[in-house]
Design a protein around this motif. Structure first.
Motif, short mmCIF file in Angstrom:
data_model
loop_
_atom_site.label_atom_id
_atom_site.label_comp_id
_atom_site.label_asym_id
_atom_site.label_seq_id
_atom_site.Cartn_x
_atom_site.Cartn_y
_atom_site.Cartn_z
N LYS A 163 -58.65 -23.73 -16.94
CA LYS A 163 -59.06 -22.38 -16.55
C LYS A 163 -58.05 -21.32 -16.99
N ILE A 164 -56.79 -21.72 -17.13
CA ILE A 164 -55.72 -20.77 -17.45
C ILE A 164 -55.08 -21.16 -18.77
N LEU A 165 -54.97 -20.19 -19.65
CA LEU A 165 -54.35 -20.38 -20.95
C LEU A 165 -52.98 -19.70 -20.92
N VAL A 166 -51.91 -20.44 -21.23
CA VAL A 166 -50.56 -19.89 -21.15
C VAL A 166 -49.86 -20.03 -22.50
N PHE A 167 -49.32 -18.92 -22.99
CA PHE A 167 -48.47 -18.91 -24.18
C PHE A 167 -47.06 -18.63 -23.69
N SER A 168 -46.18 -19.61 -23.81
CA SER A 168 -44.85 -19.56 -23.22
C SER A 168 -43.85 -18.76 -24.04
N LYS A 169 -42.81 -18.30 -23.35
CA LYS A 169 -41.70 -17.61 -24.01
C LYS A 169 -41.13 -18.48 -25.11
N GLY A 170 -40.99 -17.93 -26.30
CA GLY A 170 -40.46 -18.67 -27.44
C GLY A 170 -41.50 -19.48 -28.18
N GLY A 171 -42.72 -19.53 -27.65
CA GLY A 171 -43.78 -20.32 -28.27
C GLY A 171 -44.39 -19.62 -29.47
N PHE A 172 -44.86 -20.39 -30.41
CA PHE A 172 -45.51 -19.90 -31.62
C PHE A 172 -44.64 -18.88 -32.36
N PRO A 173 -43.44 -19.27 -32.76
CA PRO A 173 -42.50 -18.33 -33.38
C PRO A 173 -42.97 -17.72 -34.70
N SER A 174 -43.82 -18.42 -35.45
CA SER A 174 -44.27 -17.92 -36.76
C SER A 174 -45.73 -17.53 -36.79
N LEU A 175 -46.43 -17.63 -35.66
CA LEU A 175 -47.86 -17.35 -35.64
C LEU A 175 -48.14 -15.89 -35.99
N GLU A 176 -49.00 -15.68 -36.98
CA GLU A 176 -49.35 -14.33 -37.43
C GLU A 176 -50.79 -13.95 -37.10
N MET B 19 -51.21 -27.04 -25.36
CA MET B 19 -50.54 -25.87 -25.93
C MET B 19 -49.05 -26.12 -26.11
N GLY B 20 -48.48 -26.92 -25.23
CA GLY B 20 -47.06 -27.19 -25.28
C GLY B 20 -46.59 -27.74 -26.61
N ILE B 21 -47.39 -28.60 -27.22
CA ILE B 21 -47.03 -29.18 -28.52
C ILE B 21 -47.27 -28.17 -29.63
N LEU B 22 -48.43 -27.52 -29.61
CA LEU B 22 -48.77 -26.55 -30.66
C LEU B 22 -47.77 -25.42 -30.75
N GLU B 23 -47.36 -24.89 -29.60
CA GLU B 23 -46.49 -23.71 -29.65
C GLU B 23 -45.07 -24.01 -30.13
N LYS B 24 -44.75 -25.28 -30.28
CA LYS B 24 -43.44 -25.66 -30.80
C LYS B 24 -43.44 -25.85 -32.31
N LEU B 25 -44.61 -25.81 -32.95
CA LEU B 25 -44.68 -25.99 -34.40
C LEU B 25 -44.07 -24.77 -35.10
N PRO B 26 -42.95 -24.94 -35.80
CA PRO B 26 -42.21 -23.80 -36.34
C PRO B 26 -42.89 -23.06 -37.49
N ASN B 27 -43.79 -23.73 -38.21
CA ASN B 27 -44.40 -23.11 -39.39
C ASN B 27 -45.86 -22.75 -39.22
N ARG C 236 -52.38 -15.90 -19.96
CA ARG C 236 -51.02 -15.38 -19.77
C ARG C 236 -50.24 -15.46 -21.08
N ILE C 237 -49.59 -14.38 -21.42
CA ILE C 237 -48.69 -14.36 -22.57
C ILE C 237 -47.33 -13.92 -22.04
N GLU C 238 -46.38 -14.83 -22.08
CA GLU C 238 -45.05 -14.51 -21.57
C GLU C 238 -44.28 -13.69 -22.60
N GLU C 239 -43.37 -12.87 -22.11
CA GLU C 239 -42.54 -12.07 -23.01
C GLU C 239 -41.74 -13.00 -23.91
N GLY C 240 -41.78 -12.76 -25.21
CA GLY C 240 -41.09 -13.61 -26.17
C GLY C 240 -42.00 -14.63 -26.85
#
Length: 124
Positions: free
Chosen positions: A25-38, A1-9, A52-56
Protein backbone atom coordinates in the motif's frame (compact mmCIF):
# COMPACT_ATOMS: atom_id res chain seq x y z
CA UNK A 1 12.55 -1.35 -3.66
CA UNK A 2 15.44 -1.85 -1.26
CA UNK A 3 17.47 -3.74 -3.86
CA UNK A 4 16.53 -1.55 -6.83
CA UNK A 5 17.38 1.72 -5.13
CA UNK A 6 20.92 0.54 -4.45
CA UNK A 7 21.73 -0.03 -8.15
CA UNK A 8 24.32 2.69 -8.86
CA UNK A 9 23.86 2.90 -12.64
CA UNK A 10 20.07 2.64 -12.93
CA UNK A 11 18.91 5.69 -14.91
CA UNK A 12 15.40 4.68 -16.07
CA UNK A 13 12.74 2.89 -14.02
CA UNK A 14 9.21 2.05 -15.11
CA UNK A 15 6.93 0.70 -12.38
CA UNK A 16 3.68 -1.05 -13.28
CA UNK A 17 1.08 -2.54 -10.97
CA UNK A 18 2.61 -5.99 -11.30
CA UNK A 19 5.83 -4.67 -9.75
CA UNK A 20 4.54 -5.14 -6.18
CA UNK A 21 2.70 -7.70 -4.10
CA UNK A 22 -1.05 -7.19 -3.83
CA UNK A 23 -0.86 -6.05 -0.23
CA UNK A 24 1.70 -3.29 -0.90
CA UNK A 25 0.00 0.00 0.00
CA UNK A 26 2.94 2.33 0.67
CA UNK A 27 5.76 3.08 -1.74
CA UNK A 28 8.95 4.41 -0.12
CA UNK A 29 12.01 5.88 -1.84
CA UNK A 30 14.73 6.06 0.82
CA UNK A 31 17.38 8.68 1.47
CA UNK A 32 20.35 7.97 -0.80
CA UNK A 33 18.29 5.62 -2.97
CA UNK A 34 18.41 5.68 -6.76
CA UNK A 35 21.50 7.92 -6.99
CA UNK A 36 21.60 7.95 -10.82
CA UNK A 37 17.90 7.68 -11.65
CA UNK A 38 16.92 10.30 -14.24
CA UNK A 39 13.52 9.10 -15.47
CA UNK A 40 10.77 7.42 -13.43
CA UNK A 41 7.34 6.24 -14.55
CA UNK A 42 4.70 5.07 -12.06
CA UNK A 43 1.82 3.60 -14.06
CA UNK A 44 -1.37 1.81 -13.06
CA UNK A 45 -0.25 1.15 -9.50
CA UNK A 46 -3.78 0.93 -8.12
CA UNK A 47 -2.90 -0.67 -4.78
CA UNK A 48 -0.61 2.19 -3.71
CA UNK A 49 -2.37 4.60 -1.35
CA UNK A 50 0.69 6.51 -0.11
CA UNK A 51 4.02 7.42 -1.65
CA UNK A 52 6.95 8.69 0.39
CA UNK A 53 10.11 10.24 -1.01
CA UNK A 54 12.72 10.91 1.64
CA UNK A 55 15.05 13.87 1.36
CA UNK A 56 18.16 12.74 -0.53
CA UNK A 57 16.38 10.12 -2.64
CA UNK A 58 16.66 10.29 -6.45
CA UNK A 59 18.97 13.34 -6.57
CA UNK A 60 19.40 13.07 -10.36
CA UNK A 61 15.72 12.67 -11.27
CA UNK A 62 14.77 15.08 -14.06
CA UNK A 63 11.61 13.45 -15.52
CA UNK A 64 8.69 11.91 -13.65
CA UNK A 65 5.43 10.50 -15.03
CA UNK A 66 2.57 9.40 -12.79
CA UNK A 67 -0.48 7.87 -14.47
CA UNK A 68 -3.53 5.79 -13.63
CA UNK A 69 -2.77 5.33 -9.90
CA UNK A 70 -6.39 5.33 -8.76
CA UNK A 71 -5.85 5.29 -4.97
CA UNK A 72 -3.11 7.90 -4.79
CA UNK A 73 -4.93 11.08 -3.76
CA UNK A 74 -1.94 13.20 -2.76
CA UNK A 75 1.56 13.69 -4.12
CA UNK A 76 4.57 12.77 -1.99
CA UNK A 77 5.83 15.62 0.17
CA UNK A 78 9.36 14.68 -0.89
CA UNK A 79 8.78 15.91 -4.45
CA UNK A 80 9.86 19.32 -3.20
CA UNK A 81 13.35 17.88 -2.53
CA UNK A 82 13.81 16.86 -6.17
CA UNK A 83 15.57 20.03 -7.25
CA UNK A 84 16.73 18.58 -10.59
CA UNK A 85 13.19 17.63 -11.62
CA UNK A 86 12.51 19.44 -14.90
CA UNK A 87 9.40 17.68 -16.19
CA UNK A 88 6.42 16.26 -14.30
CA UNK A 89 3.54 14.58 -16.11
CA UNK A 90 0.36 13.61 -14.26
CA UNK A 91 -2.27 11.73 -16.27
CA UNK A 92 -5.61 10.13 -15.35
CA UNK A 93 -5.25 10.47 -11.60
CA UNK A 94 -8.08 10.86 -9.05
CA UNK A 95 -9.97 14.14 -9.11
CA UNK A 96 -8.97 14.82 -5.49
CA UNK A 97 -5.28 14.76 -6.43
CA UNK A 98 -5.95 17.10 -9.34
CA UNK A 99 -7.66 19.57 -6.98
CA UNK A 100 -4.69 19.43 -4.60
CA UNK A 101 -2.14 20.28 -7.33
CA UNK A 102 -3.95 23.30 -8.75
CA UNK A 103 -2.13 26.59 -8.18
CA UNK A 104 -4.20 27.30 -5.08
CA UNK A 105 -4.28 23.64 -3.96
CA UNK A 106 -2.76 22.10 -0.84
CA UNK A 107 -0.05 20.22 -2.76
CA UNK A 108 1.00 22.83 -5.30
CA UNK A 109 4.00 23.86 -3.18
CA UNK A 110 5.44 20.38 -3.75
CA UNK A 111 5.66 20.86 -7.51
CA UNK A 112 5.88 24.62 -8.07
CA UNK A 113 9.65 24.41 -8.66
CA UNK A 114 9.22 22.12 -11.71
CA UNK A 115 9.60 24.13 -14.97
CA UNK A 116 7.41 21.84 -17.10
CA UNK A 117 4.14 20.57 -15.64
CA UNK A 118 1.90 18.47 -17.88
CA UNK A 119 -1.40 17.79 -16.16
CA UNK A 120 -3.95 15.67 -18.01
CA UNK A 121 -7.61 15.09 -17.27
CA UNK A 122 -8.60 13.34 -14.02
CA UNK A 123 -9.67 9.70 -14.13
CA UNK A 124 -13.12 10.19 -12.60
Amino acid sequence: MGILEKLPNLTILILFEEAFKENTKILVFSKGGFPSLEFLVAYNMNEITEWRIEEGAMPSLCRLEIAHCSRLTTLPNGLRYLTNLRELTIIRMPRELHRRIEEDGDDFYKIQHVPSLVIGEPSD
